[in-house]
Write a protein that holds these residues in place. Structure first.
Motif, PDB file in Angstrom:
ATOM      1  N   ARG A  76       0.851  -1.193   0.000  1.00 24.80           N
ATOM      2  CA  ARG A  76       0.000   0.000   0.000  1.00 24.80           C
ATOM      3  C   ARG A  76       0.883   1.239   0.000  1.00 24.80           C
ATOM      4  NH1 ARG A  76      -2.470   1.477   5.987  1.00 24.80           N
ATOM      5  NH2 ARG A  76      -0.493   1.503   7.130  1.00 24.80           N
ATOM      6  N   ASP A  77       0.332   2.348  -0.495  1.00 23.58           N
ATOM      7  CA  ASP A  77       1.014   3.639  -0.474  1.00 23.58           C
ATOM      8  C   ASP A  77       0.437   4.480   0.658  1.00 23.58           C
ATOM      9  OD1 ASP A  77       2.593   3.025  -2.653  1.00 23.58           O
ATOM     10  OD2 ASP A  77       1.216   3.915  -4.104  1.00 23.58           O
ATOM     11  N   ILE A  78       1.306   5.134   1.405  1.00 28.02           N
ATOM     12  CA  ILE A  78       0.885   6.015   2.489  1.00 28.02           C
ATOM     13  C   ILE A  78       1.634   7.341   2.351  1.00 28.02           C
ATOM     14  CG2 ILE A  78       0.399   4.091   4.054  1.00 28.02           C
ATOM     15  CD1 ILE A  78       3.059   4.722   5.455  1.00 28.02           C
ATOM     16  N   ARG A  79       1.201   8.325   3.106  1.00 23.70           N
ATOM     17  CA  ARG A  79       1.891   9.617   3.131  1.00 23.70           C
ATOM     18  C   ARG A  79       2.162  10.051   4.570  1.00 23.70           C
ATOM     19  NH1 ARG A  79       2.884  12.768  -1.035  1.00 23.70           N
ATOM     20  NH2 ARG A  79       1.986  12.311  -3.087  1.00 23.70           N
ATOM     21  N   ALA A  80       3.267  10.752   4.750  1.00 22.18           N
ATOM     22  CA  ALA A  80       3.613  11.289   6.069  1.00 22.18           C
ATOM     23  C   ALA A  80       4.270  12.656   5.893  1.00 22.18           C
ATOM     24  CB  ALA A  80       4.549  10.348   6.809  1.00 22.18           C
ATOM     25  N   TYR A  81       3.770  13.652   6.645  1.00 21.13           N
ATOM     26  CA  TYR A  81       4.304  15.017   6.563  1.00 21.13           C
ATOM     27  C   TYR A  81       4.798  15.476   7.925  1.00 21.13           C
ATOM     28  CZ  TYR A  81       4.346  20.119   6.619  1.00 21.13           C
ATOM     29  OH  TYR A  81       4.710  21.430   6.812  1.00 21.13           O
ATOM     30  N   PHE A 115       1.806  20.498   0.037  1.00 17.41           N
ATOM     31  CA  PHE A 115       2.959  19.743   0.507  1.00 17.41           C
ATOM     32  C   PHE A 115       3.137  18.422  -0.235  1.00 17.41           C
ATOM     33  CE2 PHE A 115       1.809  22.154   4.498  1.00 17.41           C
ATOM     34  CZ  PHE A 115       2.829  23.093   4.353  1.00 17.41           C
ATOM     35  N   ALA A 116       2.133  18.048  -1.052  1.00 19.60           N
ATOM     36  CA  ALA A 116       2.240  16.836  -1.868  1.00 19.60           C
ATOM     37  C   ALA A 116       2.794  17.150  -3.254  1.00 19.60           C
ATOM     38  CB  ALA A 116       0.884  16.161  -1.995  1.00 19.60           C
ATOM     39  N   LYS A 117       3.060  18.428  -3.502  1.00 21.26           N
ATOM     40  CA  LYS A 117       3.594  18.839  -4.798  1.00 21.26           C
ATOM     41  C   LYS A 117       5.116  18.691  -4.804  1.00 21.26           C
ATOM     42  CE  LYS A 117      -0.570  20.271  -5.874  1.00 21.26           C
ATOM     43  NZ  LYS A 117      -1.426  19.494  -6.795  1.00 21.26           N
ATOM     44  N   PHE A 118       5.649  18.355  -5.975  1.00 24.81           N
ATOM     45  CA  PHE A 118       7.095  18.304  -6.106  1.00 24.81           C
ATOM     46  C   PHE A 118       7.675  19.714  -5.961  1.00 24.81           C
ATOM     47  CE2 PHE A 118       6.136  14.196  -8.004  1.00 24.81           C
ATOM     48  CZ  PHE A 118       7.128  13.404  -7.437  1.00 24.81           C
ATOM     49  N   LYS A 119       8.864  19.785  -5.417  1.00 24.62           N
ATOM     50  CA  LYS A 119       9.589  21.023  -5.105  1.00 24.62           C
ATOM     51  C   LYS A 119       9.061  21.701  -3.847  1.00 24.62           C
ATOM     52  CE  LYS A 119      10.969  21.967  -9.886  1.00 24.62           C
ATOM     53  NZ  LYS A 119      11.074  22.989 -10.971  1.00 24.62           N
ATOM     54  N   SER A 120       8.182  21.002  -3.099  1.00 29.09           N
ATOM     55  CA  SER A 120       7.683  21.582  -1.847  1.00 29.09           C
ATOM     56  C   SER A 120       8.578  21.225  -0.657  1.00 29.09           C
ATOM     57  CB  SER A 120       6.255  21.103  -1.560  1.00 29.09           C
ATOM     58  OG  SER A 120       6.218  19.689  -1.415  1.00 29.09           O
ATOM     59  N   ALA A 121       9.506  20.290  -0.853  1.00 28.90           N
ATOM     60  CA  ALA A 121      10.405  19.880   0.228  1.00 28.90           C
ATOM     61  C   ALA A 121      11.422  20.973   0.515  1.00 28.90           C
ATOM     62  CB  ALA A 121      11.117  18.585  -0.136  1.00 28.90           C
ATOM     63  N   ALA A 122      12.067  20.861   1.662  1.00 28.68           N
ATOM     64  CA  ALA A 122      13.028  21.873   2.092  1.00 28.68           C
ATOM     65  C   ALA A 122      14.180  22.014   1.093  1.00 28.68           C
ATOM     66  CB  ALA A 122      13.567  21.518   3.476  1.00 28.68           C
ATOM     67  N   LEU A 131       5.771  10.317   0.008  1.00 26.34           N
ATOM     68  CA  LEU A 131       5.010   9.171  -0.469  1.00 26.34           C
ATOM     69  C   LEU A 131       5.838   7.923  -0.186  1.00 26.34           C
ATOM     70  CD1 LEU A 131       2.547   8.025  -1.972  1.00 26.34           C
ATOM     71  CD2 LEU A 131       3.843   8.329  -4.094  1.00 26.34           C
ATOM     72  N   ILE A 132       5.310   7.051   0.657  1.00 26.08           N
ATOM     73  CA  ILE A 132       6.027   5.859   1.101  1.00 26.08           C
ATOM     74  C   ILE A 132       5.238   4.622   0.684  1.00 26.08           C
ATOM     75  CG2 ILE A 132       6.867   4.589   3.135  1.00 26.08           C
ATOM     76  CD1 ILE A 132       6.893   7.418   4.537  1.00 26.08           C
ATOM     77  N   LYS A 133       5.951   3.643   0.135  1.00 24.20           N
ATOM     78  CA  LYS A 133       5.310   2.383  -0.229  1.00 24.20           C
ATOM     79  C   LYS A 133       5.642   1.343   0.835  1.00 24.20           C
ATOM     80  CE  LYS A 133       4.725   1.051  -4.457  1.00 24.20           C
ATOM     81  NZ  LYS A 133       3.243   0.839  -4.454  1.00 24.20           N
ATOM     82  N   GLN A 134       4.615   0.773   1.433  1.00 22.77           N
ATOM     83  CA  GLN A 134       4.801  -0.276   2.428  1.00 22.77           C
ATOM     84  C   GLN A 134       4.584  -1.642   1.785  1.00 22.77           C
ATOM     85  OE1 GLN A 134       2.195   0.821   5.764  1.00 22.77           O
ATOM     86  NE2 GLN A 134       4.015   1.467   6.876  1.00 22.77           N
ATOM     87  N   LEU A 135       5.576  -2.492   1.935  1.00 27.79           N
ATOM     88  CA  LEU A 135       5.510  -3.861   1.432  1.00 27.79           C
ATOM     89  C   LEU A 135       5.357  -4.812   2.616  1.00 27.79           C
ATOM     90  CD1 LEU A 135       8.527  -3.771  -1.070  1.00 27.79           C
ATOM     91  CD2 LEU A 135       6.154  -3.090  -1.491  1.00 27.79           C
ATOM     92  N   PHE A 136       4.424  -5.739   2.518  1.00 26.34           N
ATOM     93  CA  PHE A 136       4.223  -6.756   3.545  1.00 26.34           C
ATOM     94  C   PHE A 136       4.862  -8.041   3.005  1.00 26.34           C
ATOM     95  CE2 PHE A 136       1.361  -3.444   4.359  1.00 26.34           C
ATOM     96  CZ  PHE A 136       0.860  -3.539   5.655  1.00 26.34           C
ATOM     97  N   VAL A 137       5.967  -8.435   3.617  1.00 21.61           N
ATOM     98  CA  VAL A 137       6.818  -9.478   3.055  1.00 21.61           C
ATOM     99  C   VAL A 137       6.859 -10.725   3.945  1.00 21.61           C
ATOM    100  CG1 VAL A 137       9.164 -10.034   2.283  1.00 21.61           C
ATOM    101  CG2 VAL A 137       8.267  -7.713   1.978  1.00 21.61           C
ATOM    102  N   THR A 153      12.523   7.224  -3.246  1.00 19.69           N
ATOM    103  CA  THR A 153      13.357   6.781  -4.364  1.00 19.69           C
ATOM    104  C   THR A 153      13.200   5.287  -4.615  1.00 19.69           C
ATOM    105  OG1 THR A 153      15.183   6.727  -2.763  1.00 19.69           O
ATOM    106  CG2 THR A 153      15.083   8.606  -4.265  1.00 19.69           C
ATOM    107  N   SER A 154      13.135   4.498  -3.547  1.00 21.07           N
ATOM    108  CA  SER A 154      12.965   3.053  -3.682  1.00 21.07           C
ATOM    109  C   SER A 154      11.536   2.703  -4.091  1.00 21.07           C
ATOM    110  CB  SER A 154      13.317   2.348  -2.368  1.00 21.07           C
ATOM    111  OG  SER A 154      14.704   2.448  -2.098  1.00 21.07           O
ATOM    112  N   ALA A 155      10.564   3.497  -3.635  1.00 24.43           N
ATOM    113  CA  ALA A 155       9.169   3.262  -4.014  1.00 24.43           C
ATOM    114  C   ALA A 155       9.003   3.403  -5.519  1.00 24.43           C
ATOM    115  CB  ALA A 155       8.251   4.241  -3.283  1.00 24.43           C
TER     116      ALA A 155
END
Length: 245
Positions: A76-81, A115-122, A131-137, A153-155
Motif C-alpha cells: 500500500r502507499d501512504i503519506r507522512a508530513y 505539501f504533496a507537490k514536487f519542489k515543496s520539500a526543504a 510518499l512511502i510504499k509499504q511492502l508486507f513481506v 526513491t525506492s518506491a
C-alpha cells in the motif's frame, strides 16, 4: 531487475510449512484482527539503510543483511508530513493511510495539498509530504508478514519493477523476489540506500493460494482505525528521512 525467471528455489517457510501449522498461524492472525489486538504498529518492521537491511530480532538488537528474499503478499502507499523534517521519533504532523485524505495538520485532500507537490520539500526538489510504499513481506522462516517501508526513491523503483513483472505475466504477489540495496549519495553528499529487485521465480499455484490468503488478512489489517498520526513509527520516520528525490 533481471528479465529471466531463475531455476526453482525453495519458497519461504510460510509457503512450505505443514497445512496444520499454516492453518494455526492464519487462525491466530484472523483472531487478532477480529478482536482488535493487532495493529499495523505491532507488525515487525524491516528498515532500508545504506548499509543494508536492518532486520528485527527477538533479543531486540537487530541485525543487518545485504539481501533478503521473500514474497510481497500485500502493498500500500501512504503519506507522512513533518513540518520539521528533523523532528525525530514523533508522530507526523499529518498522515494518510490511503494517499487520499490527510489526517492532522494541514489535513484534507492529498491531491490538493501543496505539501504533496514536487519542489515543496526543504531541498526544493522532492515532496514535503513523503510518499512511502509499504511492502508486507513473507521471508525466511517467518510465518508472519514483516513490513518494509520504502522511501520515495525506492518506491519509484518498486513501481517500475511491478510493471515489468506484469509484462512477464506475473503479479507482484505471485513471485519470489530477491531484494538488495545499492549504496548511493545524493547531491548534498548524504549517503542513502536504494532497493534493487530481482525475480527468483514465479510462485506455484499452491504457493499463490497462500499469498492470496495473506493478502486478504493484510488488507483487513490496513482497514483498522490505527492512523499513522496515532504513534511514531520508526520505519516510516526512517523512510521519510531517506527521501533523496
Amino acid at each position: 531487475m533481471s528479465q529471466e525467471v531463475a531455476v526453482f528455489q525453495e519458497a519461504p517457510l510460510a509457503f512450505t510449512a505443514p497445512q496444520e501449522t499454516l492453518a494455526a498461524v492464519l487462525e491466530a492472525f484472523s483472531l487478532s484482527l477480529n478482536t482488535g489486538t493487532l495493529s499495523i504498529f505491532d507488525m515487525p518492521k524491516i528498515k532500508v539503510q545504506a548499509a543494508g537491511w536492518e532486520i528485527p530480532t527477538l533479543d531486540g538488537k537487530g541485525k543487518t543483511l545485504p539481501t533478503i528474499e521473500g514474497v510481497i503478499v500485500f502493498q500500500r502507499d501512504i503519506r507522512a508530513y513533518y513540518k520539521d523534517p528533523n523532528a525525530g521519533k514523533v508522530p507526523p504532523d499529518c498522515s494518510s493511510s490511503d494517499c487520499r485524505t490527510g489526517i492532522g495538520t494541514p489535513g484534507g485532500q492529498c491531491a490538493a495539498c501543496p505539501f504533496a507537490k514536487f519542489k515543496s520539500a526543504a531541498d526544493g526538489v522532492g515532496q514535503a509530504c513523503k510518499l512511502i510504499k509499504q511492502l508486507f513481506v513473507l521471508r525466511g522462516e517467518s510465518l508472519f508478514p514483516e513490513i518494509v517501508s520504502l522511501p520515495p526513491t525506492s518506491a519509484a523503483v518498486a513501481r517500475k519493477v511491478f510493471a515489468q513483472l506484469i509484462t512477464q505475466g506475473i503479479s507482484w504477489n505471485r513471485a519470489l523476489l530477491k531484494m538488495s540495496i545499492d549504496k548511493l549519495e545524493n547531491p548534498q553528499k548524504k549517503v542513502y540506500g536504494r532497493v534493487v529487485f530481482d525475480i527468483v521465480r514465479r510462485l506455484t499455484p499452491d504457493e499463490s493460494k497462500v499469498s492470496e490468503t495473506f493478502y486478504g488478512l493484510c488488507e483487513e489489517l490496513c482497514k483498522m482505525p490505527s492512523g499513522l498520526s496515532a504513534a511514531p513509527d520508526d520505519a516510516v520516520i526512517d523512510a521519510t528521512a531517506q527521501d533523496m528525490a
